[in-house]
Design a protein around this motif. Structure first.
Motif, short mmCIF file in Angstrom:
data_model
loop_
_atom_site.label_atom_id
_atom_site.label_comp_id
_atom_site.label_asym_id
_atom_site.label_seq_id
_atom_site.Cartn_x
_atom_site.Cartn_y
_atom_site.Cartn_z
N MET A 23 0.84 -1.20 0.00
CA MET A 23 0.00 0.00 0.00
C MET A 23 0.88 1.25 0.00
O MET A 23 0.65 2.19 0.74
N ALA A 24 1.91 1.20 -0.80
CA ALA A 24 2.87 2.30 -0.73
C ALA A 24 2.24 3.62 -1.16
O ALA A 24 2.19 4.56 -0.36
N ASP A 25 1.75 3.67 -2.39
CA ASP A 25 1.18 4.93 -2.87
C ASP A 25 -0.30 5.00 -2.55
O ASP A 25 -1.07 4.13 -2.95
N LEU A 26 -0.66 6.05 -1.85
CA LEU A 26 -2.07 6.20 -1.51
C LEU A 26 -2.81 6.85 -2.68
O LEU A 26 -2.30 7.79 -3.31
N VAL A 27 -3.99 6.35 -2.95
CA VAL A 27 -4.82 6.84 -4.07
C VAL A 27 -5.79 7.89 -3.51
O VAL A 27 -6.37 7.68 -2.44
N PRO A 28 -6.00 9.02 -4.22
CA PRO A 28 -6.96 10.00 -3.70
C PRO A 28 -8.37 9.41 -3.56
O PRO A 28 -8.78 8.56 -4.37
N LEU A 29 -9.06 9.88 -2.54
CA LEU A 29 -10.45 9.44 -2.29
C LEU A 29 -11.30 9.58 -3.56
O LEU A 29 -12.07 8.68 -3.91
N GLU A 30 -11.13 10.70 -4.25
CA GLU A 30 -11.95 10.97 -5.45
C GLU A 30 -11.69 9.94 -6.54
O GLU A 30 -12.60 9.56 -7.28
N THR A 31 -10.43 9.50 -6.65
CA THR A 31 -10.09 8.50 -7.68
C THR A 31 -10.77 7.18 -7.36
O THR A 31 -11.35 6.52 -8.24
N HIS A 32 -10.68 6.79 -6.09
CA HIS A 32 -11.29 5.51 -5.70
C HIS A 32 -12.81 5.59 -5.91
O HIS A 32 -13.41 4.66 -6.46
N LEU A 33 -13.40 6.71 -5.53
CA LEU A 33 -14.85 6.87 -5.71
C LEU A 33 -15.21 6.79 -7.19
O LEU A 33 -16.19 6.12 -7.56
N ALA A 34 -14.44 7.44 -8.03
CA ALA A 34 -14.75 7.43 -9.47
C ALA A 34 -14.71 6.00 -10.00
O ALA A 34 -15.56 5.60 -10.82
N GLU A 35 -13.76 5.21 -9.53
CA GLU A 35 -13.67 3.82 -10.01
C GLU A 35 -14.84 2.98 -9.50
O GLU A 35 -15.37 2.14 -10.22
N ASP A 92 -5.48 -11.44 8.07
CA ASP A 92 -6.46 -10.58 7.38
C ASP A 92 -7.10 -11.37 6.25
O ASP A 92 -6.76 -11.27 5.07
N VAL A 93 -8.09 -12.19 6.67
CA VAL A 93 -8.63 -13.23 5.78
C VAL A 93 -9.36 -12.65 4.58
O VAL A 93 -9.30 -13.21 3.49
N ALA A 94 -9.99 -11.50 4.76
CA ALA A 94 -10.73 -10.92 3.63
C ALA A 94 -9.78 -10.67 2.48
O ALA A 94 -10.01 -11.08 1.33
N ARG A 95 -8.69 -10.01 2.81
CA ARG A 95 -7.73 -9.70 1.76
C ARG A 95 -7.07 -10.96 1.21
O ARG A 95 -6.89 -11.10 -0.01
N LEU A 96 -6.75 -11.89 2.11
CA LEU A 96 -6.07 -13.11 1.68
C LEU A 96 -6.91 -13.91 0.68
O LEU A 96 -6.38 -14.53 -0.24
N VAL A 97 -8.22 -13.88 0.86
CA VAL A 97 -9.09 -14.65 -0.04
C VAL A 97 -9.52 -13.82 -1.25
O VAL A 97 -9.55 -14.32 -2.38
N LEU A 98 -9.85 -12.57 -1.02
CA LEU A 98 -10.46 -11.78 -2.10
C LEU A 98 -9.42 -11.26 -3.12
O LEU A 98 -9.72 -11.17 -4.30
N GLU A 99 -8.25 -10.94 -2.64
CA GLU A 99 -7.26 -10.36 -3.56
C GLU A 99 -6.90 -11.33 -4.70
O GLU A 99 -6.95 -10.95 -5.87
N PRO A 100 -6.60 -12.61 -4.36
CA PRO A 100 -6.32 -13.54 -5.46
C PRO A 100 -7.53 -13.75 -6.37
O PRO A 100 -7.39 -14.18 -7.52
N ALA A 101 -8.72 -13.44 -5.86
CA ALA A 101 -9.92 -13.62 -6.68
C ALA A 101 -10.21 -12.38 -7.54
O ALA A 101 -11.27 -12.28 -8.17
N GLY A 102 -9.30 -11.42 -7.52
CA GLY A 102 -9.44 -10.28 -8.44
C GLY A 102 -9.99 -9.02 -7.81
O GLY A 102 -10.20 -8.02 -8.52
N ILE A 103 -10.24 -9.04 -6.51
CA ILE A 103 -10.70 -7.81 -5.85
C ILE A 103 -9.45 -6.97 -5.53
O ILE A 103 -8.50 -7.48 -4.93
N GLY A 104 -9.46 -5.71 -5.94
CA GLY A 104 -8.28 -4.87 -5.78
C GLY A 104 -8.18 -4.30 -4.38
O GLY A 104 -9.19 -3.85 -3.82
N PHE A 105 -7.01 -4.34 -3.79
CA PHE A 105 -6.78 -3.73 -2.48
C PHE A 105 -5.76 -2.62 -2.63
O PHE A 105 -4.78 -2.77 -3.36
N ARG A 106 -6.02 -1.52 -1.96
CA ARG A 106 -5.12 -0.37 -2.08
C ARG A 106 -5.26 0.50 -0.84
O ARG A 106 -6.20 0.32 -0.05
N GLY A 107 -4.34 1.41 -0.71
CA GLY A 107 -4.47 2.40 0.34
C GLY A 107 -5.08 3.66 -0.27
O GLY A 107 -4.63 4.14 -1.31
N VAL A 108 -6.13 4.14 0.35
CA VAL A 108 -6.76 5.39 -0.11
C VAL A 108 -6.31 6.49 0.84
O VAL A 108 -6.26 6.29 2.06
#
Ligand SMILES: Nc1nc2c(c(=O)[nH]1)N[C@H]1C(S)=C(S)[C@@H](COP(=O)(O)OP(=O)(O)OC[C@H]3O[C@@H](n4cnc5c(N)ncnc54)[C@H](O)[C@@H]3O)O[C@H]1N2
Ligand code: MOO
Length: 445
Positions: free
Chosen positions: A1-13, A303-319
């Protein structure tokens, strides 16, 4: 989660992935709170006829320009009457508010402007004296002055509240096309979670619910927020930090492809590690549209949510926001929108307001996905986290807003969150809010 994404960018996506659900035709009563999928036009003119705005007498204006004038009362036109009595020179008709104005009349004289006054009587006097002359068209509500037949009354995207539904009914529209409400599953993850009932039975004491334990407050928080946003909670459950249990659950919810092994065995799916007090309010006979998971979104070993969902294609990031930095979001192959929110209760609330509510509003067809904001003066100042937008719980005080608590926007302050009346949205490049600064607020009450 090195680069944080702006709130507005995440919302737009998030918004780019959310398109309105299919529409269906429902009665006006069933439509309450839903969003209109198709424009509504009047079936007829409103008002439907020229009608009286006053209890009084329908007159020919030429007859009464030299008032006082005595007229013969030749008809009685109560509300609901379909009569159109002829009115000759020197004649008038008694008329009640809302009744259609006789074609021969061109003004209404209220009871107060006659010698008979407002004394209530059903008896029809044979004569009445008009004391003051009316203006042309006085007290006549014209056919079509509110809306002409075929006029647009409500545009698609409008939330159907009491005023909108009353407009539909008046316009002769008995059924409306509305967008189906999003169906939402809420999943709290965490080995530490117990229900408040379990905690109380286990002997709630000054010591608390047991070392390392915590009551699942996110479940009831999200259930209320989802309902308030006009969506349906169809599943609400807790699951321990158990990869198999979580995997089985999200597969059932359509987040992962069906397990070929599991689908060969019919009957009740196994539910390893699932909470015994699971609430399934409305069994998902059609797939859910949205899954909201809380907890396990960060970098922890369990952190089971991330461990299961990330490999299934759900994107995780720092906002770049506080609270609510770790965010998971994606669209499962089945089309289900998946939000994996951080577990901290204030983070859950801030994340819901920032991302989930806008998505639900878009799914249910609302024209404006984001809440309206208002600007308020800060009557006391506070520090802001560098490089992250801050969603600060504030309350209204004379002259503006101040932090709702003396502990600021800490993401664990679940009890203090209840004092918030708004979230102040402070931009990422602001280090400090000073007394007198204007802050943008998302009003909550
Ligand atoms: N090494 C790092 N640690 C953490 C980071 C980081 O960047 N590096 N980020 C921190 C931030 S910021 C947040 S926010 C949290 C998010 O953590 P998770 O999403 O993994 O959430 P959990 O660890 O499962 O829980 C966090 C907190 O919330 C409580 N919780 C969880 N679920 C519920 C619930 N249903 N009801 C009430 N409270 C709940 C849980 O007990 C924890 O106290 O990570 C930081 N760590
Ligand atoms: O970003 Mo986290 O939600 O502050 O604690």
């Amino acid at each position: 989660m090195a680069d944080l994404v702006p709130l507005e960018t995440h919302l737009a996506e998030v918004l780019a992935a959310a398109t309105p659900l299919p529409a269906r035709s429902v009665s006006l009563d069933a439509a309450r709170g839903s969003v209109l999928a198709r424009d509504v036009r009047t079936a007829w003119s409103l008002p439907p006829d020229d009608n009286s705005a006053m209890d009084g007498y329908a007159v020919r204006r030429d007859d009464v320009s030299g008032a006082p004038v005595r007229l013969r009362v030749v008809a009685d036109v109560p509300a609901g009457s379909a009569l159109d009595p002829p009115i000759g020179p020197g004649e008038c008709a008694r008329i009640m508010t809302g009744a259609p104005v006789p074609s021969d009349a061109d003004a209404i004289v209220p009871l107060e402007a006659t010698d008979l006054g407002t004394g209530r009587t059903e008896r029809l006097d044979e004569h009445v004296t008009i004391l003051t002359p009316p203006n042309p068209g006085a007290h006549i509500r014209r056919r079509g002055e509110d809306a002409a037949a075929g006029d647009l009354v409500l545009a698609a995207g409008r939330v159907l509240g009491p005023r909108e539904l009353s407009a539909c009914a008046s316009a002769g529209v008995a059924r409306v096309e509305v967008v189906a409400p999003p169906r939402v599953a809420i999943v709290s993850t965490g080995a530490e979670l117990v229900s408040v009932e379990e905690a109380a039975v286990g002997g709630a004491s000054a010591h608390g619910v047991g070392r390392g334990r915590i009551v699942d407050s996110n479940g009831i928080l999200l259930a209320g927020l989802v309902a308030e946003a006009g969506a349906e909670v169809v599943v609400r459950t807790r699951v321990a930090d158990d990869r198999d249990a979580f995997t089985a659950l999200v597969r059932e919810l359509g987040v992962l492809d069906a397990d070929p092994e599991r689908s060969r065995t019919s009957g009740e799916p196994e539910r390893p590690g699932r909470s015994s007090d699971e609430v399934t309010t409305n069994a998902p006979n059609r797939p859910v549209d949205v899954v909201v998971v809380t907890g396990g979104a960060s970098v922890g070993a369990f952190d089971v949510a991330r461990l299961v969902l990330e490999p299934a294609g759900i994107g995780f990031r720092g906002v770049a926001m506080q609270p609510g930095k770790p965010q998971g979001f994606g669209v499962a192959p089945s089309g289900v929108l998946v939000f994996s929110l951080p577990g901290n209760p204030v983070s859950v609330f801030a994340s819901f307001e920032a991302f989930v509510r806008p998505a639900l509003r878009r799914l249910r067809g609302e024209r404006w996905p984001v809440r309206r904001t208002s600007e308020h003066v800060a009557v006391s100042g506070w520090r802001c986290p560098p490089g992250r937008a801050q969603l600060m719980p504030v309350r209204f005080v004379p002259g503006g807003v101040e932090p709702a608590t003396d502990r600021g926007s800490g993401s664990h302050l679940v009890a203090r969150l209840a004092a918030a009346e708004a979230l102040a949205h402070v931009p990422a490049d602001t280090d400090e809010v000073r007394v007198g600064d204007l802050v943008t607020c998302w009003e909550l009450t």
